[in-house]
Design an enzyme around this catalytic site. Structure first.
Site, short mmCIF file in Angstrom:
data_model
loop_
_atom_site.label_atom_id
_atom_site.label_comp_id
_atom_site.label_asym_id
_atom_site.label_seq_id
_atom_site.Cartn_x
_atom_site.Cartn_y
_atom_site.Cartn_z
N GLY A 96 -37.50 1.40 1.92
CA GLY A 96 -38.38 0.86 2.96
C GLY A 96 -38.48 -0.63 2.99
N SER A 145 -37.52 -0.66 -21.87
CA SER A 145 -38.53 -1.69 -21.63
C SER A 145 -39.96 -1.24 -21.90
CB SER A 145 -38.41 -2.22 -20.20
OG SER A 145 -38.77 -1.21 -19.31
N LYS A 205 -41.34 -5.33 -11.52
CA LYS A 205 -42.40 -4.88 -12.41
C LYS A 205 -43.67 -5.70 -12.23
CE LYS A 205 -39.27 -3.08 -15.90
NZ LYS A 205 -38.56 -3.38 -17.13
#
Ligand SMILES: Nc1ncnc2c1ncn2[C@@H]1O[C@H](COP(=O)(O)OP(=O)(O)OP(=O)(O)O)[C@@H](O)[C@H]1O
Ligand SMILES: [Mg+2]
Length: 781
Positions: free
Chosen positions: A347, A671, A714
């Site tokens: 999107g 991570s 992030k």
């Protein structure tokens, strides 16, 4: 006189030719005196010189010589009239003429009249049957039928007309009992009729076959005539038309040859056969493809730039890269530059950007979705020998485009898969490789097709999901999640006007979305990196308003401001409620950050300990790498037992359960290391973790924090979740400039090098660690 091939019955008038010298002499002798001569059939018809005792039958007739004619060759032509039957007693040779001693042979008297009647009827019935078979009935025979009562009288006539071999006629002659004679006549006639029946059947069968062949031939000729008629009426795409079309299309020589071969093949197969249809549609397919037709390209960069600007908000870097790419293409048209690839979360405008580029350049836009494609044939087509074979998606795309220079968007290249049906990647490489794509061979098409004029653009959600040989050839343009401000801008400038227009709400009751309402939609009804869900919600509101306008339940006014109650009414209860109060710090829960297909997400990590035997339980659909980093985190803590004031061998009496909720979403990557370690330390030392700190970083056994990927996504995820503080590996600080300044200013970003630094920032009441460091806050700019 011996006779060949002939048995003469009493009362019979027969023409006979006499050639043999002995016979001629016999005739001459008898003509001179009695004019009577004994005639006897000879057994073997082929013998010219007969020995009377062996070669002649013993029963014959005395015939009257009614007429004699001498022929020029010395032979005689006689008319004989059969007389009484005789039986030879002996033969004699008198001066070279055969003589015989004979006695009359009379019929036995009839004793049983009923038997005679039965035999007569039988013979007559067979005779009638037989007569039907004859095309011409001799007069004598006809008179027999007419005078059935005279059957005895005519038995001899009948016998003489009988078909069948000589031996059976001789047998009849020798039979002296009338009943026996009639039975034999009947049997012979019956047999003859049967032979005729069988013969008829055989003839009928043969003639049926013949008729069938004749019929087919006839139909074929008719068909030919009809086809020719149609051709004359221009109904059939006649060959000259095809030749003309091939010239117009500027078909390359290979394709011309292929079409010609197929046309020749077409002539040989019946037009009703399925193969005819397939061949015909194959030829049509080739002729439907564009081979030379081209759209004029508008490569004016200012024009392209203004259209990109008008269609999409923001994305400045991306637009810049696209323009650079097009500039180089314009400068060096033949250059074999890389293929553009837009990579980013869902999107974020990848697909619509590519469409916009096509529109700006004036190229036809063709989108080929590669999501879920796992069969090479989807790209390259099926061979025509397969039933239901079709060309691959590339060639079908070209057919739809109708020109040789469209823009083809290969959407979602990262979602391709490969299995036993072959690897679509290799086929795609051929499509994209400028060295090869000027002669791309589709299995269905069979002839090489030139794709070199096509502008290919690809898209993907995750870079590392793109097969490597493919990503090598792509020029990656990264799109990232939108911030809340960007989403508001996009909604105001693009999504809302677009949806209002699409729902036909321009005239009356146009909905007006105030900023707080748009923000409410973004924060309370969506949770996404892009704007697709936002657009869907706006569309939903427009749809509901549209319906109300139509059913008249909305009061007439020119503008209609959307309120909070409207949102509830149209979109339902709020889906996401931003935390009003800061949640209290909790033991055993830390907030990690992950990078998934849908962009960055926050990832709470829960750890629980319970009495047990040292088991480590990991749940929540964690990939291998994530499980390893959980183990590494535990080992790190065990190696620092004293630092954390944990009992020696604490883990042997405990079971430790690490869980990452939202188990339906697979998670992987190293991570989450520091987040897992933080949650573990918190659970083991019973120290709460600050809830408003999110963290990302890989952990080593010695407690060092290593850099990670996808930092921007992030951090944006943390920002969306309204978490004010983010801990990142120090080595990732070089990525910070990518993050919009506004967001950087709003967040507290703490770069760290070691796990100790992490713990000192996240644990609320610090465990008395000897190495507790000073809190370092870095507001990077
Ligand atoms: N920057 C932008 N400006 C205007 N509209 C945008 C922008 N970004 C996205 N949109 C709109 O959002 C919608 C979704 O975009 P699009 O379908 O291109 O997403 P995508 O990146 O291709 O997603 P996916 O990876 O799921 O295919 C489109 O209607 C598009 O026009
Ligand atoms: Mg898309």
């Amino acid at each position: 006189m011996p006779l060949r091939n002939l048995v003469i019955f009493p009362e019979m008038i027969v023409p006979v030719i006499v050639g043999r010298l002995d016979s001629v002499r016999a005739v001459e002798k008898s003509s001179d005196d009695t004019k009577k001569i004994i005639v006897i059939a000879q057994k073997d018809q082929d013998k010219t010189f007969v020995s009377p005792e062996e070669d002649l039958y013993r029963v014959g007739v005395i015939a009257e010589i009614a007429q004699t004619m001498r022929m020029p060759d010395g032979s005689l032509r006689l008319i004989l009239v059969g007389g009484k039957r005789i039986r030879i007693l002996s033969f004699r040779d008198v001066e070279g003429v055969l003589h015989a001693d004979a006695v009359h042979l009379d019929n036995e008297p009839v004793t049983d009249l009923i038997e005679l009647e039965a035999c007569t009827r039988y013979a007559v019935a067979q005779l009638q049957r037989y007569i039907k078979l004859l095309s011409h009935i001799p007069d004598d025979l006809a008179s027999v039928v007419d005078n059935i009562d005279d059957i005895l009288h005519y038995a001899n006539i009948l016998s003489s007309y009988l078909p069948g071999p000589l031996a059976s006629k001789q047998e009849l002659l020798e039979t002296t009992d009338v009943c026996g004679q009639l039975k034999k006549i009947g049997a012979l006639l019956e047999k003859e009729c049967q032979i005729n029946d069988v013969g008829q059947q055989i003839r009928e069968k043969a003639s049926y076959r013949l008729k069938q062949a004749e019929k087919e031939y006839f139909l074929r000729e008719q068909l030919k005539a009809i086809q020719e008629e149609l051709k004359e009426n221009g109904d059939e795409s006649a060959e000259p038309d095809i030749a003309k079309k091939m010239k117009e299309l500027k078909l390359p020589p290979e394709a011309v040859k292929q079409v010609e071969n197929e046309l020749k093949h077409l002539e040989k197969i019946p037009s009703m056969s399925p193969e005819y249809g397939l061949t015909k549609s194959y030829i049509d397919y080739i002729l439907d493809l564009p081979w030379s037709k081209k759209d004029e390209e508008n490569s004016d960069l200012n024009h392209v730039s203004s259209i990109l600007e008008a269609d999409h908000f923001g994305l400045d870097k991306v637009k810049e890269r696209i323009l650079e790419f097009l500039a180089i293409k314009k400068l060096a048209p033949g250059s074999k530059g890389p293929i553009l690839c837009f990579v980013g979360p869902p999107g974020t405008g990848k697909t619509s950007l590519a469409k916009s580029v096509a529109g700006a350049l004036g190229r036809k836009y063709i989108r080929i979705s590669l999501g879920g494609v796992r069969d090479e044939a989807e790209i390259r087509g099926h061979r025509r020998t397969y039933i239901g074979a079709l060309p691959g998606r590339i060639i079908s795309g070209m057919k739809n485009a109708g020109v040789i220079n469209p823009l083809i968007l290969l959407d979602e290249v990262d979602k391709m898969d490969s299995d036993f049906r072959g690897d679509p990647t290799s086929a795609l490489l051929e499509v994209l490789d400028p060295e090869q794509n000027h002669a791309f061979v589709d299995h269905f098409l069979e002839v090489p097709y030139d794709l070199s004029q096509v502008l290919f653009i690809t898209t993907a959600n995750l870079l590392y999901h793109i097969p490597e040989p493919l990503s090598d050839r792509l020029e990656i343009i990264q799109l990232s999640s939108y911030t809340e401000e960007e989403k508001i801008e996009i909604a105001v400038r693009h999504l809302i006007p677009k949806q209002i227009l699409e729902h036909g709400l321009t005239a009356k009751n146009q909905p007006v979305f105030s900023l707080p309402m748009i923000t409410a939609i973004i924060t309370r009804y969506t949770k996404e990196p892009g704007v697709r869900e936002l657009e869907r919600n706006i569309a939903k509101i427009c749809r509901k308003i549209g319906k109300k306008i139509v059913d008249g339940s909305l009061p007439e006014k020119a503008e209609y401001s959307i309120t909070r109650t409207d949102l509830e009414a149209y979109l339902g209860p709020e889906k996401y409620k931003p935390e009003e109060k800061e949640p209290a710090p909790q033991i055993g829960i830390a907030t990690g950050l992950a990078w998934t297909e849908v962009g960055g997400v926050i990832m709470p990590i829960e750890v629980a300990t319970m009495p047990g035997k040292g088991n480590l339980i990991i749940t929540g659909q964690l990939g291998d790498i994530m499980q390893e980093s959980a183990k590494a985190a535990l080992s790190y803590i065990r190696s620092r037992e004293t630092q954390f004031k944990l009992a020696k061998g604490f883990n042997e009496k405990l079971d430790i359960h690490i869980h990452v909720p939202e188990g339906a979403v697979p998670k992987d990557g190293p991570s989450a290391g520091i987040a897992i370690a933080s949650a573990l330390v918190s659970a083991l030392t019973k120290t709460p973790v600050a809830s408003q700190v999110a963290m990302t970083g890989e952990i080593t056994l010695r407690g060092r924090v290593l850099p990670i990927g996808g930092l921007k996504e992030k951090i944006l995820a943390a920002h969306r979740a309204r978490i004010p503080t983010v801990i990142i590996p120090k080595q990732n600080t070089s990525d910070l400039p990518d993050i919009p300044e506004k967001i950087r200013n709003r967040l507290t970003i703490i770069p760290v090098d070691t796990m100790d630094e992490v713990l000192s920032n996240v644990l609320v009441a610090k465990p008395s660690t000897s190495t507790a460091r000073t809190k370092r806050k870095a507001k990077s700019s």
